[in-house]
Design a protein around this motif. Structure first.
Motif, PDB file in Angstrom:
ATOM      1  N   GLN A  43      -0.913   7.864   9.411  1.00 49.70           N
ATOM      2  CA  GLN A  43      -2.244   7.264   9.222  1.00 49.70           C
ATOM      3  C   GLN A  43      -3.136   7.436  10.448  1.00 49.70           C
ATOM      4  OE1 GLN A  43      -2.034   3.302   7.006  1.00 49.70           O
ATOM      5  NE2 GLN A  43      -0.215   3.187   8.264  1.00 49.70           N
ATOM      6  N   THR A  46      -5.947   4.972  11.628  1.00 54.24           N
ATOM      7  CA  THR A  46      -6.366   4.067  10.533  1.00 54.24           C
ATOM      8  C   THR A  46      -5.272   3.057  10.122  1.00 54.24           C
ATOM      9  OG1 THR A  46      -5.689   5.588   8.771  1.00 54.24           O
ATOM     10  CG2 THR A  46      -7.935   5.819   9.593  1.00 54.24           C
ATOM     11  N   GLY A  50      -4.686   0.444   6.734  1.00 55.99           N
ATOM     12  CA  GLY A  50      -3.538   0.455   5.825  1.00 55.99           C
ATOM     13  C   GLY A  50      -2.933  -0.942   5.741  1.00 55.99           C
ATOM     14  N   TYR A 117      -7.622   7.856   4.342  1.00 58.32           N
ATOM     15  CA  TYR A 117      -6.683   8.358   5.361  1.00 58.32           C
ATOM     16  C   TYR A 117      -5.475   7.425   5.481  1.00 58.32           C
ATOM     17  CZ  TYR A 117      -5.811  11.010   9.727  1.00 58.32           C
ATOM     18  OH  TYR A 117      -5.323  11.843  10.700  1.00 58.32           O
ATOM     19  N   SER A 118      -5.709   6.151   5.216  1.00 55.13           N
ATOM     20  CA  SER A 118      -4.664   5.156   5.479  1.00 55.13           C
ATOM     21  C   SER A 118      -3.836   4.878   4.230  1.00 55.13           C
ATOM     22  CB  SER A 118      -5.309   3.849   5.947  1.00 55.13           C
ATOM     23  OG  SER A 118      -5.877   3.189   4.846  1.00 55.13           O
ATOM     24  N   GLU A 119      -2.826   4.034   4.403  1.00 57.94           N
ATOM     25  CA  GLU A 119      -1.991   3.645   3.267  1.00 57.94           C
ATOM     26  C   GLU A 119      -2.709   2.683   2.311  1.00 57.94           C
ATOM     27  OE1 GLU A 119       1.767   2.437   4.956  1.00 57.94           O
ATOM     28  OE2 GLU A 119       2.210   4.494   5.561  1.00 57.94           O
ATOM     29  N   GLN A 138      -4.047  10.685  -0.200  1.00 56.78           N
ATOM     30  CA  GLN A 138      -4.097  10.176   1.167  1.00 56.78           C
ATOM     31  C   GLN A 138      -4.455  11.370   2.040  1.00 56.78           C
ATOM     32  OE1 GLN A 138      -0.492   8.491   2.837  1.00 56.78           O
ATOM     33  NE2 GLN A 138      -1.600   7.609   4.572  1.00 56.78           N
TER      34      GLN A 138
END
Ligand SMILES: C[S@@+](CC[C@H](N)C(=O)[O-])C[C@H]1O[C@@H](n2cnc3c(N)ncnc32)[C@H](O)[C@@H]1O
Length: 323
Positions: A43, A46, A50, A117-119, A138
């Protein structure tokens, strides 16, 4: 509708679907996990998002809160007619937990490609999937898995200020828009010299270095006291000035009035974590963002403030030049 051309963002080779995930001719595989195509190794900066969106997965969703905040914001800012989006391909970048993804799926018949970009993307899938009009990735805005110029519409809300190179972010978003298609972004604006005279910019250099658990627990412990002090400053008439320096989100300016106590507390904790945890927080001049739109191939560019309900958002939008 012809399927979109997916590419390996690191070598631009086309990708095809296999049982294991997306793969290119060279055999590089991007797995699919919990409904999401994974195009990143981690990530990166980011991680806070997430963490945040998986813990506050449903807090801002209209269909859960019962308040049509995201729907009102989406249609006010884009000006898009839901009926006209039938069958269009829309790209959302920086979806978070998917509050706007939900609006698009519920109120239009568009084909929605959504990226974060993150979870946070996993929270988005739990909120909005499975749905054959939803395609979740993602991926970073700088390494998107789509061949250029394929989307009728692209939007990116609440993200620009949290990226390391804001002009590059804008250029990358524009590259995804079809000639004649539209891009709409909203972001934290610079309103004047006083913009950064604010608790967020004073404390964030320290708070962003704290572990997410520690920061969230600190905010949780102090939330009731902070809400009380914010309300008190407001009652005695010094809120506009004094509340800037309180380490809590702008309750009056950004949260709905008709929340019950539990909802209000949850939204305050979420928004305060969102304020103090990001690696990047770079508010922008509306004029600067307008100039980047023009520099990178957009026409009919408009920038300014858009009102919806009692709120105001800084928005820039435009159309990709036809070749
Ligand atoms: C403040 S949240 C906004 C989420 C959502 N758009 C909303 O308004 O509720 C910002 C989001 O941008 C995402 N983000 C930050 N940098 C990104 C990048 N380089 N590429 C894609 N997403 C990014 C973060 O992971 C985060 O989920």
């Amino acid at each position: 509708m012809t399927p979109i051309t997916l590419i390996n963002p690191f070598n631009q080779k086309p990708l095809r679907f296999t049982d294991a995930g997306l793969t290119d001719d060279a055999g590089q595989l991007f797995p699919q996990k919990d409904g999401v195509h994974i195009m990143v190794k981690n990530q990166d900066y980011t991680g806070n998002f997430g963490y945040q969106w998986n813990r506050f997965q449903t807090t801002q969703l209209d269909n859960i809160s019962g308040i049509s905040l995201s729907k009102d914001r989406f249609f006010a800012e884009t000006g898009w007619d839901p009926k006209a989006l039938d069958g269009q391909r829309i790209l959302e970048v920086g979806s978070g937990a998917g509050r706007f993804t939900q609006v698009l799926l519920a109120h239009t018949n568009a084909d929605v490609y959504s990226v974060d970009y993150s979870e946070a993307v996993f929270a988005n899938y739990r909120n909005n999937g499975p749905n054959n009009r939803l395609h979740l990735f993602q991926a970073s805005v700088y390494e998107l898995p789509f061949a250029p110029a394929q989307f009728d519409k692209v939007f990116c809300f609440g993200v620009l200020q949290h990226t390391p190179d804001v002009e590059r972010t804008v250029a990358s978003l524009i590259s995804m828009v079809k000639p004649g298609g539209e891009l709409v972004v909203d972001f934290y604006p610079i309103k004047g010299w006083w913009t950064k005279l604010h608790a967020k910019y004073i404390f964030r250099p320290f708070t962003k270095k704290m572990s997410h658990e520690k920061l969230l627990s600190l905010i949780n412990k102090n939330a009731d006291r902070l809400i009380g002090t914010y309300r008190f400053f407001d009652r005695i008439g010094i809120g506009r000035f004094a509340n800037r320096f309180l380490p809590v989100c702008d309750i009056k300016g950004t949260l709905p009035e008709n929340l019950n106590k539990t909802q209000l507390r949850e939204m305050v904790v979420l928004d305060t974590f969102d304020m103090f945890s990001p690696e990047y927080d770079q508010p922008q001049n509306i004029k600067t963002v307008v100039s980047w739109f023009k520099k990178h191939d957009m026409e009919h560019v408009w920038g300014g403030y858009i009102n919806y309900d009692k709120y105001q958002a800084a928005v820039v939008k435009g159309t990709r030049k036809k070749i």
